[in-house]
Design a protein around this motif. Structure first.
Motif, PDB file in Angstrom:
ATOM      1  N   THR C   5      42.729  41.800  49.281  1.00 55.04           N
ATOM      2  CA  THR C   5      43.821  40.964  50.298  1.00 55.04           C
ATOM      3  C   THR C   5      43.439  39.601  50.331  1.00 55.04           C
ATOM      4  N   ALA C   6      44.378  38.706  50.577  1.00 59.60           N
ATOM      5  CA  ALA C   6      44.208  37.307  50.631  1.00 59.60           C
ATOM      6  C   ALA C   6      43.774  36.981  52.048  1.00 59.60           C
ATOM      7  N   SER C  20      44.586  31.672  46.101  1.00 61.47           N
ATOM      8  CA  SER C  20      44.198  32.092  47.652  1.00 61.47           C
ATOM      9  C   SER C  20      43.120  31.344  48.173  1.00 61.47           C
ATOM     10  N   HIS C  21      43.104  30.791  49.391  1.00 59.10           N
ATOM     11  CA  HIS C  21      41.995  30.114  49.844  1.00 59.10           C
ATOM     12  C   HIS C  21      40.888  31.279  50.072  1.00 59.10           C
ATOM     13  N   GLY C  22      40.979  32.489  50.248  1.00 62.42           N
ATOM     14  CA  GLY C  22      39.954  33.433  50.263  1.00 62.42           C
ATOM     15  C   GLY C  22      40.606  34.781  49.879  1.00 62.42           C
ATOM     16  N   VAL C  23      39.704  35.808  49.272  1.00 61.76           N
ATOM     17  CA  VAL C  23      40.232  36.853  49.015  1.00 61.76           C
ATOM     18  C   VAL C  23      38.966  38.016  49.193  1.00 61.76           C
ATOM     19  N   LYS C  24      39.424  39.270  49.647  1.00 58.96           N
ATOM     20  CA  LYS C  24      38.350  40.372  50.069  1.00 58.96           C
ATOM     21  C   LYS C  24      38.900  41.298  49.431  1.00 58.96           C
ATOM     22  N   LYS C  25      37.779  42.097  48.779  1.00 54.24           N
ATOM     23  CA  LYS C  25      37.984  43.597  48.158  1.00 54.24           C
ATOM     24  C   LYS C  25      36.790  44.166  48.350  1.00 54.24           C
ATOM     25  N   GLY C  26      36.769  45.447  48.682  1.00 47.80           N
ATOM     26  CA  GLY C  26      35.792  46.354  49.257  1.00 47.80           C
ATOM     27  C   GLY C  26      34.773  45.408  50.331  1.00 47.80           C
ATOM     28  N   ASN C  27      33.671  45.227  49.908  1.00 43.37           N
ATOM     29  CA  ASN C  27      32.765  44.320  50.780  1.00 43.37           C
ATOM     30  C   ASN C  27      32.338  43.149  50.283  1.00 43.37           C
TER      31      ASN C  27
END
Lengths: 136, 136, 136
Positions: C5-6, C20-27
């Protein structure tokens, strides 16, 4: 497993600010940028292992390795090393030192990835290295 | 899942030292700093795709992508790209090339994060990129 | 858990390219290189918080923190910060600001690792920071 712990080898000089030489959380271990400082001597400022690229590179490797070991890891767990040099003309010599060092480490796993770029570093320092490891 | 494997596309030039172009361990994949070298030709030294930022950037993307694919990943899995340029004046042109390239890649997931800084690189090289991916 | 996710805080200026300013995937959460831009104002170009290192550093911290929080993380989850400065002479002052800031953040976990190097940045910018976090 998901507790974050600081990895602070007893022999390391104190960081110049509120950061940790290494941290580990779950299976991820991050080593902060290490330079060629000799083991700390109480009452003395951090001192490079010597003025040469060879001296500083080998001490930097020792400093990274101490943090890995503090976290129960080894060079085999390292995924990425970032090598910061101050002079493009140091590349060939650094690679020679690098290759000889890792030859001696008798790695069981494939060599880590690496990026080398040329930046500014504090006066007297010729190399800085940080590392990301994933534990088994 | 926790075995560390080297990702070495057959077409890549040999690294200048004992490191891997890419490594994968568990769901973490790290791509080493890639530059705009054309596919290796036996008996010839590594050769940039051309003198221009465009040629080198597109070849660098191809080189990163080949490593991702060697590890069963794609651009969609990339979390972070670090872009190293040698000249602040290249920023706008690099972004144009970057945007056009990723437009064509038809990503299914959000674009990765990115940091761009200006450093020294070996003579003739205008861009270097490394990447961290997390596999699904 | 493995969806990427962005992380796009509403107040952030649009990135200068398709990242993207940030991304998250899993932990894993990755924050892109942040600089000292004030919250976006529609119709205006990104504007630094001020010309001083202090103003830009504090705004950069705020920008990193907003992305962490957008991903349900906090400074306690940060494993690594990369600090890019343009001038070695800024190191001592940056460390003072850094220490005072993190003192106030009342961290529960050990401080993250850090690497600081000196690079070129776009005109007017004195500091850039990116961050890697591992969520609990």
């Amino acid at each position: 497993m998901t507790e974050k712990t600081a990895l602070v080898p007893a022999t390391h000089t104190a960081p110049p600010a509120k950061f940790s030489h290494g941290v580990k959380k779950g299976n991820i271990l991050q080593v902060a940028g290490q330079v060629g400082f000799l083991p700390a001597v109480e009452g003395q400022p951090p001192t490079p292992a010597g003025p040469t690229l060879r001296e500083q590179t080998l001490q930097t490797f020792a400093n990274v390795k101490a943090i890995l070991e503090e976290g129960g890891a080894s060079w085999d767990d390292v995924m990425m090393m970032r090598v910061y040099l101050t002079d493009v003309d140091h590349f060939a010599e650094m690679n020679e030192i690098y290759n000889a060092y890792f030859e001696e480490q008798d790695l069981k796993a494939p060599a880590s990835a690496r990026t080398t770029v040329y930046v500014g570093l504090p006066k007297g320092l010729l190399i800085e290295i940080d590392a990301l490891a994933v534990l088994s």
